[in-house]
Design a protein around this motif. Structure first.
Motif, PDB file in Angstrom:
ATOM      1  N   VAL A   8       0.843  -1.201   0.000  1.00 36.34           N
ATOM      2  CA  VAL A   8       0.000   0.000   0.000  1.00 36.34           C
ATOM      3  C   VAL A   8       0.878   1.251   0.000  1.00 36.34           C
ATOM      4  CG1 VAL A   8      -1.683   1.338   1.333  1.00 36.34           C
ATOM      5  CG2 VAL A   8      -1.998  -1.133   1.040  1.00 36.34           C
ATOM      6  N   GLU A   9       1.907   1.275   0.829  1.00 31.72           N
ATOM      7  CA  GLU A   9       2.804   2.436   0.871  1.00 31.72           C
ATOM      8  C   GLU A   9       3.523   2.631  -0.464  1.00 31.72           C
ATOM      9  OE1 GLU A   9       5.368   2.719   4.326  1.00 31.72           O
ATOM     10  OE2 GLU A   9       3.729   2.079   5.637  1.00 31.72           O
ATOM     11  N   GLY A  10       3.979   1.528  -1.061  1.00 30.50           N
ATOM     12  CA  GLY A  10       4.639   1.630  -2.367  1.00 30.50           C
ATOM     13  C   GLY A  10       3.704   2.164  -3.433  1.00 30.50           C
ATOM     14  N   THR A  11       2.461   1.718  -3.402  1.00 23.83           N
ATOM     15  CA  THR A  11       1.456   2.161  -4.364  1.00 23.83           C
ATOM     16  C   THR A  11       1.143   3.639  -4.192  1.00 23.83           C
ATOM     17  OG1 THR A  11       0.509  -0.052  -4.462  1.00 23.83           O
ATOM     18  CG2 THR A  11      -0.919   1.770  -5.134  1.00 23.83           C
ATOM     19  N   LEU A  12       0.924   4.061  -2.961  1.00 22.10           N
ATOM     20  CA  LEU A  12       0.630   5.484  -2.719  1.00 22.10           C
ATOM     21  C   LEU A  12       1.813   6.363  -3.112  1.00 22.10           C
ATOM     22  CD1 LEU A  12      -1.331   5.332   0.661  1.00 22.10           C
ATOM     23  CD2 LEU A  12      -2.226   5.987  -1.594  1.00 22.10           C
ATOM     24  N   GLY A  13       3.034   5.865  -2.890  1.00 25.52           N
ATOM     25  CA  GLY A  13       4.218   6.620  -3.304  1.00 25.52           C
ATOM     26  C   GLY A  13       4.281   6.778  -4.815  1.00 25.52           C
ATOM     27  N   LEU A  14       3.978   5.707  -5.545  1.00 21.79           N
ATOM     28  CA  LEU A  14       3.961   5.800  -7.008  1.00 21.79           C
ATOM     29  C   LEU A  14       2.898   6.786  -7.480  1.00 21.79           C
ATOM     30  CD1 LEU A  14       4.390   2.073  -8.110  1.00 21.79           C
ATOM     31  CD2 LEU A  14       6.012   3.951  -8.434  1.00 21.79           C
ATOM     32  N   GLN A  15       1.723   6.700  -6.883  1.00 28.38           N
ATOM     33  CA  GLN A  15       0.641   7.599  -7.284  1.00 28.38           C
ATOM     34  C   GLN A  15       1.019   9.061  -7.027  1.00 28.38           C
ATOM     35  OE1 GLN A  15      -3.109   7.506  -5.050  1.00 28.38           O
ATOM     36  NE2 GLN A  15      -4.149   7.391  -7.041  1.00 28.38           N
ATOM     37  N   LYS A  16       1.592   9.317  -5.872  1.00 25.44           N
ATOM     38  CA  LYS A  16       1.977  10.689  -5.526  1.00 25.44           C
ATOM     39  C   LYS A  16       3.096  11.200  -6.441  1.00 25.44           C
ATOM     40  CE  LYS A  16       3.919  13.406  -1.771  1.00 25.44           C
ATOM     41  NZ  LYS A  16       4.519  13.388  -0.440  1.00 25.44           N
ATOM     42  N   ASN A  17       4.103  10.384  -6.669  1.00 21.83           N
ATOM     43  CA  ASN A  17       5.268  10.815  -7.452  1.00 21.83           C
ATOM     44  C   ASN A  17       5.012  10.927  -8.946  1.00 21.83           C
ATOM     45  OD1 ASN A  17       6.804  10.947  -5.103  1.00 21.83           O
ATOM     46  ND2 ASN A  17       7.539   8.853  -5.326  1.00 21.83           N
ATOM     47  N   HIS A  18       4.029  10.173  -9.444  1.00 22.25           N
ATOM     48  CA  HIS A  18       3.806  10.144 -10.894  1.00 22.25           C
ATOM     49  C   HIS A  18       2.413  10.604 -11.317  1.00 22.25           C
ATOM     50  CE1 HIS A  18       7.661   8.153 -11.384  1.00 22.25           C
ATOM     51  NE2 HIS A  18       7.318   7.330 -10.419  1.00 22.25           N
ATOM     52  N   LEU A  62      -5.497   3.589  -3.809  1.00 23.90           N
ATOM     53  CA  LEU A  62      -5.326   4.240  -5.113  1.00 23.90           C
ATOM     54  C   LEU A  62      -6.502   5.160  -5.442  1.00 23.90           C
ATOM     55  CD1 LEU A  62      -3.849   1.482  -7.415  1.00 23.90           C
ATOM     56  CD2 LEU A  62      -2.950   3.794  -7.144  1.00 23.90           C
ATOM     57  N   VAL A  63      -7.715   4.692  -5.168  1.00 19.06           N
ATOM     58  CA  VAL A  63      -8.902   5.470  -5.511  1.00 19.06           C
ATOM     59  C   VAL A  63      -9.048   6.692  -4.612  1.00 19.06           C
ATOM     60  CG1 VAL A  63     -11.441   5.419  -5.573  1.00 19.06           C
ATOM     61  CG2 VAL A  63     -10.113   3.529  -6.554  1.00 19.06           C
ATOM     62  N   TYR A  64      -8.805   6.519  -3.314  1.00 19.83           N
ATOM     63  CA  TYR A  64      -9.037   7.594  -2.354  1.00 19.83           C
ATOM     64  C   TYR A  64      -7.780   8.375  -1.972  1.00 19.83           C
ATOM     65  CZ  TYR A  64     -13.523   5.272  -1.955  1.00 19.83           C
ATOM     66  OH  TYR A  64     -14.746   4.715  -2.226  1.00 19.83           O
ATOM     67  N   GLY A  65      -6.613   7.886  -2.390  1.00 28.55           N
ATOM     68  CA  GLY A  65      -5.363   8.577  -2.081  1.00 28.55           C
ATOM     69  C   GLY A  65      -4.894   8.406  -0.651  1.00 28.55           C
TER      70      GLY A  65
END
Length: 175
Positions: A8-18, A62-65
């Motif tokens: 989950v942390e890796g996914t949120l980091g990708l979403q934030k960075n990209h 991913l959906v809610y950030g």
């Protein structure tokens, strides 16, 4: 579940960075240790099933950030975008992460968009463990965020004060 936190942390980091938008996601690969790979519930019927899943909370984040109580609530369990993304998650057991478990819990996430872009989180270990505990300020901030989702601000402040100074409470039932 702590076992799903690195993904989950890796996914949120990708979403934030990209700036990855949920509707652009085609596939999500999660490389992690055996025990986490077994958390496969994609369409939970209860909040407990959602909490002990990896695909569903990852998709909800991913959906809610973010991922808190509301993102795992009964209403969220019916979110069609979350359910679609949950089905896009491929769980892959990674031997090097197995070798580190249970002392460490790692995951690596790859997100592929419908344009063919692939984003890689690199190895992620969840924050806040015995070796690197949260600061008092981090704990208070997390408590306020989670409590305010469900309680009015005055009750949140009252609870925070009682919990932070619980040794002074004449009766724990006050909490």
């Amino acid at each position: 579940c702590r076992w799903s936190q690195p993904a989950v942390e890796g996914t949120l980091g990708l979403q934030k960075n990209h700036g990855i938008k949920p509707e652009t996601i085609n596939k999500i690969k999660v490389f992690t240790f055996h025990e986490a790979v077994r958390l496969t519930c994609r369409r939970p019927l209860t909040t407990e099933e959602a909490q002990y899943s990896l695909p569903f909370p990852l998709a909800a984040a991913l959906v809610y950030g973010r991922l808190g109580a509301l993102e795992l609530s009964l209403a969220a369990l019916k979110d069609l975008t979350v359910l679609r993304l949950s089905e896009c998650v491929e769980m892959i057991e990674e031997e090097k992460f197995n070798a580190r478990f249970p002392a460490q819990r790692f995951a690596r996430v790859e997100i592929e968009t419908n344009q063919g872009e692939i984003y890689d989180s690199g190895e992620v270990e969840p924050k806040w463990d015995a070796a690197a505990p949260p600061t008092d300020d981090e704990l208070r901030e997390k408590f306020r965020w989670l409590a305010r989702e469900l309680l009015p601000d005055p009750r949140t402040a009252e609870l925070e004060k009682m919990i932070w100074h619980c040794e002074a409470l004449p009766d724990a039932a006050e909490i």
